[in-house]
Motif scaffolding. Structure first.
Motif, PDB file in Angstrom:
ATOM      1  N   LEU A 159      46.261 -64.912 -12.875  1.00  0.00           N
ATOM      2  CA  LEU A 159      46.936 -65.503 -11.703  1.00  0.00           C
ATOM      3  C   LEU A 159      46.724 -64.655 -10.467  1.00  0.00           C
ATOM      4  CD1 LEU A 159      50.325 -66.695 -13.238  1.00  0.00           C
ATOM      5  CD2 LEU A 159      48.438 -68.115 -12.446  1.00  0.00           C
ATOM      6  N   ASP A 162      43.267 -65.270  -9.301  1.00  0.00           N
ATOM      7  CA  ASP A 162      43.156 -66.593  -8.626  1.00  0.00           C
ATOM      8  C   ASP A 162      43.830 -66.573  -7.257  1.00  0.00           C
ATOM      9  OD1 ASP A 162      41.852 -67.444 -10.866  1.00  0.00           O
ATOM     10  OD2 ASP A 162      43.609 -68.467 -11.744  1.00  0.00           O
ATOM     11  N   THR A 163      44.966 -65.856  -7.194  1.00  0.00           N
ATOM     12  CA  THR A 163      45.669 -65.798  -5.895  1.00  0.00           C
ATOM     13  C   THR A 163      44.829 -65.061  -4.870  1.00  0.00           C
ATOM     14  OG1 THR A 163      47.791 -65.840  -7.040  1.00  0.00           O
ATOM     15  CG2 THR A 163      47.788 -65.084  -4.752  1.00  0.00           C
ATOM     16  N   ASP A 164      44.220 -63.942  -5.296  1.00  0.00           N
ATOM     17  CA  ASP A 164      43.352 -63.216  -4.373  1.00  0.00           C
ATOM     18  C   ASP A 164      42.190 -64.080  -3.924  1.00  0.00           C
ATOM     19  OD1 ASP A 164      44.993 -61.053  -4.563  1.00  0.00           O
ATOM     20  OD2 ASP A 164      43.795 -60.045  -6.127  1.00  0.00           O
ATOM     21  N   LEU A 167      43.487 -66.604  -1.425  1.00  0.00           N
ATOM     22  CA  LEU A 167      43.752 -66.002  -0.131  1.00  0.00           C
ATOM     23  C   LEU A 167      42.465 -65.724   0.616  1.00  0.00           C
ATOM     24  CD1 LEU A 167      46.620 -63.506  -1.036  1.00  0.00           C
ATOM     25  CD2 LEU A 167      46.802 -65.640   0.238  1.00  0.00           C
TER      26      LEU A 167
END
Length: 780
Positions: A159, A162-164, A167
């Protein structure tokens, strides 16, 4: 995402122990879950261990389930037990194990029963298993927890990655959008400029299209108005649209005179407007002739007044209304030139519209006059026949009422047909001025000349009293009443006609009749010796012994006041001025004749008597009006009721100087009757015209009183000086005054007082002269 149970999983391990009575009162501290029971029941039965169902164990991570969220910190332990129980049920396939609570307690050791695990065939249970197997069996549950935590960690790391990545992608997109926005800002500005230019061009195109409409309409309206059946357009709704469009086109061409060929188009549009209005006038005239041909024979043949009225108004209006749009189009043209009250609407096309409307009005009045003239002429002939006898006054009243009713009916019909009410207006361009200028038509709602001509013809040979009675009746009937707010239209119309009838015709006619009477009975009155005396007063009437011309002047004053409003009886009335000047001239001639004849009549007393009567009547007419129910002779000679006010307004007659100032302030009590126009023969230098009639009256009265009191004062003084005959002189003076002013004690007293004051003034003058003579002699 994973639920909270993946991260906060705590297995439920609970051991149920049998507590003795001795442990029930401790601190109730929970025992360790891994502690073996230190007591074994004596009657407990030892059972062999069940086989390990290793084949049924599944090392795969459990299916994710929704863990019940704890309500509070104290509820966390119960939630953990419920989760462990749920997972065990899934793992065993839903099979219910005996003595589940005890099995769960020692499940980590894989011992089916804690009490029976002590001895199996008299051998220790721990010796049956290898140490590694026991360790693996005891740590199997925790290994599962470790694997779950490791998997959770991997998920969380995924996660985070994926978040990085998201962003970074969003940052890249933001940079891309900023670049695109920078690149498209200039494009947006260009687009805005293009839209503004498009809007401007569209507005310009609309304006050009609108302007072209005023040019393109010429061919269309020319074809319609020059078509063979163009006359039928006046009975159609489209005719009103044609007039509106022509109006707009003419206004546009007038406003934009610099446009190409604007003058030519303006001239053609004006010509088309004139043609359209000519078609409307011709159509309305044809409709009038058709209606006249239908009702005219019926009116002439009818003998009933009500039937003639129904034909002349009801049927005539019905015939004119039997069209589709002819009357609405006529009203539209009329309202383009005038408003609903008849006032002119001044505009660029007012002359064109007003010419057509005036022609329509003339045609309408001509048709109405042609249809109703025989009936009206018959009524006028009947009035002339009736007025030849003694009933001139009732005949005149009936004629005025009849003409007013017909005029009101005509005005209502005119208003209903043309939607215009011809109210009184001095402007010649108004509807009222247009109708008033047409004096040839007898049937005209504003024309009063036929009424005035017939009345003047009938009143010409009659007496002045009859003429004044007719004029006074008309004024009191229609002008004097105070109307309330709910005044009817008929009464308002009658008041307007009466005011015009009197001011424009009958008042001038009455003034001429008064001037004729003044010249006949006053100015040319004969001077006979029998009239140049002062007779006794009869019946207590002060004017009974007045000079006949003065008596007639008083009657004319009262008569004029009764038939005229106060405004015409005051200030600059030519009738009052002529009456006063001629009366004063006659009195002066009479006084001169008395002096020349040396008759027994006292000339000064003669003048005082007649001048006081005339002045008293003038004051009475100024203060209040005389009632018409009182006969003229009684009203004029009942007494000098205003003598006290006249006398008190002057200085007290205590000396000869006061006598000379007598009546010096009386001019404010009567009107100043100025000559309205200087005599043309004297070029405006006439002395009689330069001085007010009231001032001349005051001068003559002052001179007469001074002469009378001086002469009789001298007689009284002489009698006093001689010492005899004083009573005889005073008795003679008393008889003379009583003969002239019988019943007027105030006048007699004031004159006697003035005579005594004059005698006293003479005595003082004699004493003063003697004293001055003595002083001069002593000095010499």
């Amino acid at each position: 995402m994973y639920e909270d149970s993946w991260y906060s999983f705590v297995p439920e391990v609970q051991q149920q122990r049998k507590r003795g009575a001795s442990l029930s009162h401790g601190h109730k501290r929970k025992e360790s879950l891994l502690q073996q029971p230190n007591e074994v029941g004596q009657n407990a039965k030892v059972e062999p261990l069940e086989e390990l169902s290793e084949d049924e164990l599944d090392d795969s991570p459990p299916e994710p389930t929704l863990t019940r969220r704890v309500k509070s910190c104290s509820d966390f332990y119960g939630a953990a037990k419920a989760q462990v129980y749920q997972e065990d049920s899934k793992r065993t396939g839903g099979r219910r194990q005996p003595q589940r609570r005890q099995a769960c307690t020692i499940e980590a050791l894989d011992i089916p029963d804690a009490e029976a695990a002590l001895l199996v065939d008299d051998e220790p249970l721990l010796s049956l298993y290898q140490e590694d197997e026991l360790l693996e069996a005891s740590q199997q549950k925790y290994s599962l927890y470790h694997d779950q935590l490791a998997m959770t960690e991997r998920h969380l790391e995924t996660l985070l990655q994926d978040t990085d990545s998201a962003l970074k992608l969003l940052a890249s997109l933001s940079e891309s959008f900023e670049a695109v926005e920078e690149q498209t800002s200039s494009f947006k500005s260009q687009c805005d400029d293009l839209l503004s230019e498009q809007q401007r061009l569209q507005t310009l195109a609309d304006e050009v299209g609108t302007d072209l409409h005023y040019y393109a309409y010429l061919d269309n309206v020319t074809r319609r108005l020059n078509a063979p059946g163009a006359g039928r357009l006046v009975d159609d709704d489209a005719f009103g649209e044609i007039l509106d469009n022509l109006d707009s086109c003419i206004a546009f061409m007038t406003k934009h005179s610099t446009y190409r060929d604007a003058e030519q188009y303006l001239a053609r549009y004006q010509a088309l407007m004139t043609k359209a209005l000519h078609l409307l006038e011709h159509g309305f005239t044809s409709r009038l002739d058709k209606a006249s041909a239908d009702i005219s024979p019926k009116i002439a043949a009818s003998k009933s007044e009500s039937a003639r009225h129904a034909l002349a108004y009801g049927r005539f209006e019905e015939l004119l209304s039997e069209s589709y749009s002819l009357l609405p189009n006529v009203r539209k043209v009329v309202l383009n030139a005038y408003d609903e009250f008849g006032y002119a609407r001044l505009g660029p096309n007012f002359d064109v519209y007003s010419n057509t409307v005036n022609s329509i009005f003339q045609a309408y009045l001509s048709v109405r006059d042609r249809d109703l003239r025989p009936i009206i002429q018959k009524d006028f002939d009947a009035f002339r026949t009736e007025a030849k006898g003694d009933s001139v006054e009732p005949a005149a009243r009936n004629l005025i009422k009849q003409c007013f009713e017909r005029s009101y009916s005509e005005m209502n019909l005119f208003s209903r047909i043309f939607s215009v009410e011809p109210q009184y207006n001095s402007d010649a361009t108004s509807v009222y001025g247009v109708l008033k200028s047409n004096q040839r038509s007898m049937v005209n709602p504003v024309n009063i000349i036929p009424i005035a001509n017939n009345l003047q013809t009938a009143l010409q040979p009659v007496s002045l009293q009859t003429t004044c009675d007719v004029i006074g009746w008309a004024m009191n009937e229609y002008l004097s009443p105070d109307y309330d707010d709910d005044e009817t239209g008929f009464s308002r119309h009658c008041r307007e006609l009466t005011a015009r009838l009197l001011t424009e015709h009958l008042w001038a006619f009455t003034d001429a009749a008064f001037e004729t009477e003044i010249t006949k009975t006053i100015a040319k009155a004969p001077l006979t010796p029998e009239t140049l005396t002062i007779g006794p007063v009869t019946n207590g009437i002060a004017s009974s012994n007045a000079y006949p011309p003065v008596k007639r002047a008083l009657e004319l004053l009262i008569l004029f006041d009764q038939c005229m409003p106060k405004e015409r009886c005051q200030r600059s009335s030519p009738v009052i001025y002529d009456l006063l000047t001629n009366t004063l001239a006659v009195l002066q001639r009479a006084e001169a004749r008395i002096r020349s004849l040396r008759s027994a009549t006292d000339p000064d007393l003669f003048m005082i008597k007649n001048l006081l009567l005339l002045k008293n009547e003038l004051v009475a007419l100024e203060i209040t009006s005389i009632s018409s129910s009182i006969p003229p002779a009684t009203a004029a000679g009942g007494g000098m009721q205003h003598f006290s006010a006249i006398w008190d307004s002057t200085l007290s007659l205590t000396s000869s100087t006061a006598v000379m100032g007598f009546l010096s302030g009386l001019s404010s009590y009567i009107p100043h009757w100025r000559n309205p126009s200087p005599s043309p023969s004297t070029g405006g230098k006439d002395n009689a015209g330069e001085k007010d009639a009231s001032e001349r009256l005051d001068d003559l009265l002052r001179q007469s009183i001074f002469g009378f009191t001086s002469r009789w004062g001298q007689a009284v003084f002489d009698a006093r000086t001689k010492g005899k005959g004083v009573d005889k002189v005073e008795k003679e003076l008393e008889d003379l005054l009583q003969r002239a002013f019988a019943g007027q004690g105030e006048v007699v007293g004031k004159l006697k007082e003035a005579v005594q004051a004059s005698a006293t003034a003479l005595g003082e003058s004699k004493r003063d002269s003697k004293t001055r003579g003595t002083r001069v002699g002593s000095r010499g």
